[in-house]
Design a protein around this motif. Sequence first.
Motif, PDB file in Angstrom:
ATOM      1  N   PHE A 249       0.696  -1.062  -0.519  1.00 17.25           N
ATOM      2  CA  PHE A 249      -0.091  -0.212  -0.161  1.00 17.25           C
ATOM      3  C   PHE A 249       0.274   0.971   0.045  1.00 17.25           C
ATOM      4  CE2 PHE A 249      -2.103  -3.687   2.217  1.00 17.25           C
ATOM      5  CZ  PHE A 249      -3.510  -3.605   0.855  1.00 17.25           C
ATOM      6  N   ASP A 250       0.717   1.938  -0.614  1.00 17.90           N
ATOM      7  CA  ASP A 250       0.944   3.381  -0.790  1.00 17.90           C
ATOM      8  C   ASP A 250       1.282   4.018   1.053  1.00 17.90           C
ATOM      9  OD1 ASP A 250       1.963   6.382  -0.842  1.00 17.90           O
ATOM     10  OD2 ASP A 250      -0.019   6.881  -2.063  1.00 17.90           O
ATOM     11  N   THR A 251       2.105   4.568   1.268  1.00 17.99           N
ATOM     12  CA  THR A 251       2.393   4.795   2.674  1.00 17.99           C
ATOM     13  C   THR A 251       2.445   6.422   3.017  1.00 17.99           C
ATOM     14  OG1 THR A 251       4.298   3.593   2.923  1.00 17.99           O
ATOM     15  CG2 THR A 251       2.215   2.647   3.812  1.00 17.99           C
ATOM     16  N   GLY A 252       3.027   6.571   1.842  1.00 14.34           N
ATOM     17  CA  GLY A 252       3.896   8.245   1.292  1.00 14.34           C
ATOM     18  C   GLY A 252       2.700   9.559   1.950  1.00 14.34           C
ATOM     19  N   ASP A 253       3.374  10.237   2.457  1.00 13.07           N
ATOM     20  CA  ASP A 253       2.529  11.451   3.129  1.00 13.07           C
ATOM     21  C   ASP A 253       1.653  12.347   2.092  1.00 13.07           C
ATOM     22  OD1 ASP A 253       3.912  11.424   5.374  1.00 13.07           O
ATOM     23  OD2 ASP A 253       5.891  12.341   4.565  1.00 13.07           O
ATOM     24  N   THR A 254       2.697  11.937   0.830  1.00 14.36           N
ATOM     25  CA  THR A 254       1.166  12.550  -0.440  1.00 14.36           C
ATOM     26  C   THR A 254       0.558  11.491  -1.299  1.00 14.36           C
ATOM     27  OG1 THR A 254       2.495  14.422  -0.909  1.00 14.36           O
ATOM     28  CG2 THR A 254       1.135  14.232  -2.248  1.00 14.36           C
ATOM     29  N   PRO A 255      -0.320  10.876  -1.543  1.00 13.79           N
ATOM     30  CA  PRO A 255      -1.070   9.624  -1.860  1.00 13.79           C
ATOM     31  C   PRO A 255      -1.156   9.843  -2.990  1.00 13.79           C
ATOM     32  CG  PRO A 255      -3.251  11.456  -0.437  1.00 13.79           C
ATOM     33  CD  PRO A 255      -1.765  11.679  -0.529  1.00 13.79           C
ATOM     34  N   GLY A 256      -0.649   8.494  -4.017  1.00 14.99           N
ATOM     35  CA  GLY A 256      -0.380   7.953  -5.121  1.00 14.99           C
ATOM     36  C   GLY A 256       1.088   8.761  -5.476  1.00 14.99           C
ATOM     37  N   GLU A 257       1.993   8.877  -4.359  1.00 20.13           N
ATOM     38  CA  GLU A 257       3.347   8.936  -4.640  1.00 20.13           C
ATOM     39  C   GLU A 257       4.379   8.485  -4.517  1.00 20.13           C
ATOM     40  OE1 GLU A 257       6.019  13.479  -3.483  1.00 20.13           O
ATOM     41  OE2 GLU A 257       5.344  12.444  -1.594  1.00 20.13           O
ATOM     42  N   GLN A 258       3.883   7.653  -3.783  1.00 18.32           N
ATOM     43  CA  GLN A 258       5.156   6.546  -3.904  1.00 18.32           C
ATOM     44  C   GLN A 258       4.437   5.346  -4.685  1.00 18.32           C
ATOM     45  OE1 GLN A 258       4.219   3.860   0.461  1.00 18.32           O
ATOM     46  NE2 GLN A 258       6.405   3.846   0.072  1.00 18.32           N
ATOM     47  N   LYS A 259       5.074   4.417  -5.357  1.00 18.74           N
ATOM     48  CA  LYS A 259       5.383   3.664  -6.054  1.00 18.74           C
ATOM     49  C   LYS A 259       4.119   2.394  -4.912  1.00 18.74           C
ATOM     50  CE  LYS A 259       7.188   3.310  -9.874  1.00 18.74           C
ATOM     51  NZ  LYS A 259       7.646   2.834 -11.275  1.00 18.74           N
ATOM     52  N   THR A 260       3.604   1.179  -5.469  1.00 23.55           N
ATOM     53  CA  THR A 260       3.223  -0.052  -5.084  1.00 23.55           C
ATOM     54  C   THR A 260       3.880  -1.292  -5.850  1.00 23.55           C
ATOM     55  OG1 THR A 260       1.388  -0.140  -5.202  1.00 23.55           O
ATOM     56  CG2 THR A 260       1.608   1.433  -3.321  1.00 23.55           C
ATOM     57  N   MET A 261       2.945  -2.195  -5.407  1.00 24.26           N
ATOM     58  CA  MET A 261       3.882  -3.290  -5.358  1.00 24.26           C
ATOM     59  C   MET A 261       2.648  -3.225  -7.308  1.00 24.26           C
ATOM     60  SD  MET A 261       3.192  -6.519  -2.666  1.00 24.26           S
ATOM     61  CE  MET A 261       3.953  -6.209  -1.163  1.00 24.26           C
ATOM     62  N   ALA A 262       1.759  -2.973  -6.951  1.00 23.25           N
ATOM     63  CA  ALA A 262       1.129  -2.604  -8.536  1.00 23.25           C
ATOM     64  C   ALA A 262       1.579  -2.146  -8.741  1.00 23.25           C
ATOM     65  CB  ALA A 262      -1.164  -1.892  -8.044  1.00 23.25           C
ATOM     66  N   ASP A 263       2.296  -1.117  -9.769  1.00 29.54           N
ATOM     67  CA  ASP A 263       2.686  -0.577 -10.111  1.00 29.54           C
ATOM     68  C   ASP A 263       4.112  -1.016 -10.648  1.00 29.54           C
ATOM     69  OD1 ASP A 263       1.611   2.011  -9.943  1.00 29.54           O
ATOM     70  OD2 ASP A 263       2.595   2.140  -7.762  1.00 29.54           O
ATOM     71  N   TYR A 264       4.648  -1.951  -9.979  1.00 30.18           N
ATOM     72  CA  TYR A 264       5.768  -2.736 -11.387  1.00 30.18           C
ATOM     73  C   TYR A 264       5.705  -4.747 -11.489  1.00 30.18           C
ATOM     74  CZ  TYR A 264       8.803   0.006  -7.560  1.00 30.18           C
ATOM     75  OH  TYR A 264       9.559   1.149  -7.063  1.00 30.18           O
ATOM     76  N   ILE A 265       5.801  -4.186 -12.860  1.00 30.63           N
ATOM     77  CA  ILE A 265       5.648  -5.894 -13.655  1.00 30.63           C
ATOM     78  C   ILE A 265       6.614  -6.185 -13.804  1.00 30.63           C
ATOM     79  CG2 ILE A 265       5.267  -6.227 -15.574  1.00 30.63           C
ATOM     80  CD1 ILE A 265       2.960  -4.101 -14.795  1.00 30.63           C
ATOM     81  N   LEU A 266       6.491  -7.838 -13.149  1.00 26.24           N
ATOM     82  CA  LEU A 266       7.733  -8.615 -13.157  1.00 26.24           C
ATOM     83  C   LEU A 266       8.400  -8.299 -14.593  1.00 26.24           C
ATOM     84  CD1 LEU A 266       5.750 -11.636 -12.296  1.00 26.24           C
ATOM     85  CD2 LEU A 266       7.036 -10.403 -10.188  1.00 26.24           C
ATOM     86  N   GLY A 267       8.716  -7.815 -15.318  1.00 24.94           N
ATOM     87  CA  GLY A 267       9.268  -8.644 -16.505  1.00 24.94           C
ATOM     88  C   GLY A 267       9.570  -7.298 -16.627  1.00 24.94           C
ATOM     89  N   SER A 268       9.449  -6.416 -16.022  1.00 19.25           N
ATOM     90  CA  SER A 268      10.619  -5.048 -16.072  1.00 19.25           C
ATOM     91  C   SER A 268      11.287  -4.848 -14.656  1.00 19.25           C
ATOM     92  CB  SER A 268       9.369  -3.780 -16.126  1.00 19.25           C
ATOM     93  OG  SER A 268       8.530  -3.758 -17.016  1.00 19.25           O
ATOM     94  N   THR A 269      11.075  -5.533 -13.874  1.00 24.36           N
ATOM     95  CA  THR A 269      11.726  -5.187 -12.504  1.00 24.36           C
ATOM     96  C   THR A 269      12.642  -7.265 -12.363  1.00 24.36           C
ATOM     97  OG1 THR A 269       9.668  -4.414 -11.249  1.00 24.36           O
ATOM     98  CG2 THR A 269      10.871  -5.698  -9.851  1.00 24.36           C
ATOM     99  N   LEU A 270      12.268  -7.608 -12.802  1.00 23.90           N
ATOM    100  CA  LEU A 270      13.551  -9.005 -12.431  1.00 23.90           C
ATOM    101  C   LEU A 270      13.301  -9.541 -13.773  1.00 23.90           C
ATOM    102  CD1 LEU A 270      11.596 -10.746  -9.173  1.00 23.90           C
ATOM    103  CD2 LEU A 270      13.646  -9.412  -9.071  1.00 23.90           C
TER     104      LEU A 270
END
Length: 181
Positions: A64-85
């Motif tokens: 979950f986004d735990t940053g001070d500004t909503p939407g500023e922090q990337k979460t697991m849903a923002d990372y595509i496996l093929g682009s990450t690993l």
Amino acid sequence: MVYKFRVILDTEEDIFRDIAILDEDTLEDLHNAIVNAFGFDGLEIASFYTCDDEWTQDEEIPLFDTGDTPGEQKTMADYILGSTLDEENNKIIYVYDFLNMWTFFVELAAIEEPEAGIAYPDLLFSHGEMPANAPDMAFGADGAEDDLYGEFDDDYDEEDLDMFDDDYNVGGREFDDQNWN
């Protein structure tokens, strides 16, 4: 493409699951596959952590986004496996339930073509029984902190404490009890 992961519980016993998942799925999809493969209820928070070849933890990727500004922090849903690993960056650490600290080493073991008729993610293999409680984690410097505690031990007993009176002299300055808060 299909990514095949080995997910190993950080414990002395061999407890692991092999999971196949599509490369276009996200880290959140991998999180859900791990939760299902190990029999968790999925109600706890979790994070992935990037790491090096020696499993040294680096950047957190939260559920979950735990940053001070909503939407500023990337979460697991923002990372595509093929682009990450990939073949070179093939390790990631997963922590589920921050009160119990279920910690897993997740390693990309193979990248293959998808098989017809298989629904992904797919639990390929399961080894070992999950313990009732998360393994105890030893945080710190591998026991070196125990040596530090002895450094401050003193041998004072009740009789020795008589040498301290109500007035104190520190660095040539007198202090008495009334100056202390």
